[in-house]
Scaffold this motif. Structure first.
Motif, PDB file in Angstrom:
ATOM      1  N   PRO A 182       0.817  -1.220   0.000  1.00 37.74           N
ATOM      2  CA  PRO A 182       0.000   0.000   0.000  1.00 37.74           C
ATOM      3  C   PRO A 182       0.851   1.271   0.000  1.00 37.74           C
ATOM      4  CG  PRO A 182      -0.945  -1.607   1.504  1.00 37.74           C
ATOM      5  CD  PRO A 182       0.388  -2.145   1.086  1.00 37.74           C
ATOM      6  N   LEU A 221       2.065   1.925  -3.457  1.00 40.34           N
ATOM      7  CA  LEU A 221       0.998   2.542  -4.241  1.00 40.34           C
ATOM      8  C   LEU A 221       0.853   4.024  -3.890  1.00 40.34           C
ATOM      9  CD1 LEU A 221      -1.751  -0.243  -4.268  1.00 40.34           C
ATOM     10  CD2 LEU A 221      -0.213   0.417  -6.121  1.00 40.34           C
ATOM     11  N   ASP A 222       1.053   4.362  -2.619  1.00 36.02           N
ATOM     12  CA  ASP A 222       1.002   5.778  -2.217  1.00 36.02           C
ATOM     13  C   ASP A 222       2.063   6.585  -2.969  1.00 36.02           C
ATOM     14  OD1 ASP A 222      -1.036   5.274  -0.415  1.00 36.02           O
ATOM     15  OD2 ASP A 222       0.281   5.216   1.350  1.00 36.02           O
ATOM     16  N   GLU A 257       1.211   6.839  -6.674  1.00 41.82           N
ATOM     17  CA  GLU A 257       0.105   7.779  -6.864  1.00 41.82           C
ATOM     18  C   GLU A 257       0.580   9.226  -6.777  1.00 41.82           C
ATOM     19  OE1 GLU A 257      -4.516   8.152  -5.338  1.00 41.82           O
ATOM     20  OE2 GLU A 257      -3.034   7.226  -4.019  1.00 41.82           O
ATOM     21  N   LEU A 317      -5.330  -5.641  -3.860  1.00 41.52           N
ATOM     22  CA  LEU A 317      -4.942  -4.278  -4.211  1.00 41.52           C
ATOM     23  C   LEU A 317      -5.240  -3.946  -5.679  1.00 41.52           C
ATOM     24  CD1 LEU A 317      -1.514  -4.165  -2.340  1.00 41.52           C
ATOM     25  CD2 LEU A 317      -3.628  -3.035  -1.652  1.00 41.52           C
ATOM     26  N   ARG A 368      -7.470  -0.827  -6.489  1.00 45.83           N
ATOM     27  CA  ARG A 368      -6.788   0.441  -6.236  1.00 45.83           C
ATOM     28  C   ARG A 368      -5.733   0.710  -7.306  1.00 45.83           C
ATOM     29  NH1 ARG A 368      -2.688   2.587  -1.542  1.00 45.83           N
ATOM     30  NH2 ARG A 368      -2.652   4.721  -2.339  1.00 45.83           N
ATOM     31  N   ASP A 393      -7.422   1.873 -10.377  1.00 41.98           N
ATOM     32  CA  ASP A 393      -7.945   3.234 -10.168  1.00 41.98           C
ATOM     33  C   ASP A 393      -6.828   4.281 -10.290  1.00 41.98           C
ATOM     34  OD1 ASP A 393     -10.019   5.211  -9.189  1.00 41.98           O
ATOM     35  OD2 ASP A 393      -8.550   5.375  -7.572  1.00 41.98           O
ATOM     36  N   ILE A 394      -5.664   3.977  -9.704  1.00 41.27           N
ATOM     37  CA  ILE A 394      -4.527   4.901  -9.809  1.00 41.27           C
ATOM     38  C   ILE A 394      -4.138   5.076 -11.274  1.00 41.27           C
ATOM     39  CG2 ILE A 394      -2.058   5.174  -9.313  1.00 41.27           C
ATOM     40  CD1 ILE A 394      -2.610   3.820  -6.586  1.00 41.27           C
TER      41      ILE A 394
END
Length: 214
Positions: free
Chosen positions: A137, A140-141, A144, A172, A175, A178-179
């Motif tokens: 995660p 991914l942060d 993003e 995941l 997400r 979506d990113i």
């Protein structure tokens, strides 16, 4: 070096130049030379030291990956500004080295985006093969927040990591898609027929579909 010079092909050089590579040797012929030479670490070091791109590519095919010290690989990576040399060094040598994880950590946040791209490439490898201990995660942060404006080679490496997270980790996947949809990185990248787009939402969806079919 004379043998490599004799293989120079203007058409191959023209094609390679489109990808930022400055050599005119057909890679199939280069691999044939490597097959004949087999592993020769000392010769590999001499070829690398020439600075010539074709010689360095041959060097990477005949070297012994586990023979390099961590500092040597770091120096070589920082010297490898040609995309194909950089790619082969990471994939054929560093990934097989016992120093791969230490170098991944050292390179991941390097101020040089080309060096950082190698750290992301090694991270993508771990996402697929050994994700335990990675904070997915958090990755991914970072993607993003930073991928949209990252320099090209770093952006490619981050996008690859995004896709691998979405492909390999179902929890995941939504997400990651979506990113990719919101950032639109490589959305319009020209993709030949029968090839998968590098646009992460398409890439993820297609690879997952293939896994389910097989």
């Amino acid at each position: 070096m004379a043998e490599l010079a004799a293989l120079e092909d203007p058409r191959a050089r023209e094609v390679n130049a489109r990808h930022g590579d400055d050599h005119g040797v057909n890679l199939g012929k280069l691999r044939a030379i490597a097959k004949r030479l087999k592993t020769q670490q000392d010769l590999a070091l001499d070829l690398w030291a020439t600075g010539d791109t074709a010689a360095r590519l041959l060097s990477l095919l005949i070297c012994r990956p586990k023979a390099f010290e961590q500092g040597e690989l770091d120096r070589m990576l920082r010297e490898a500004r040609i995309p194909k040399v950089h790619d082969w060094l990471v994939n054929y040598v560093v990934k097989k080295s016992p120093h791969a994880e230490a170098l991944r950590l050292a390179w991941f946040s390097d101020s040089d985006p080309v060096v950082a791209s190698a750290g992301w490439a090694l991270t993508s490898e771990r996402v697929v093969k050994s994700p335990d201990g990675l904070d997915l995660p958090e990755l991914l942060d970072v993607i993003e927040a930073e991928m949209k404006d990252a320099p090209e080679r770093l952006q490619w490496a981050m996008n690859h990591c995004l896709a691998q997270i979405g492909i390999e980790h179902a929890e995941l996947r939504a997400r990651a898609i979506d990113i990719g949809e919101r950032l639109e990185v490589l959305k319009d990248y020209p993709t030949p027929p029968n090839c998968t787009s590098p646009f992460a939402p398409i890439w993820i969806t297609e690879l997952v579909r293939r896994q389910q079919v097989s």
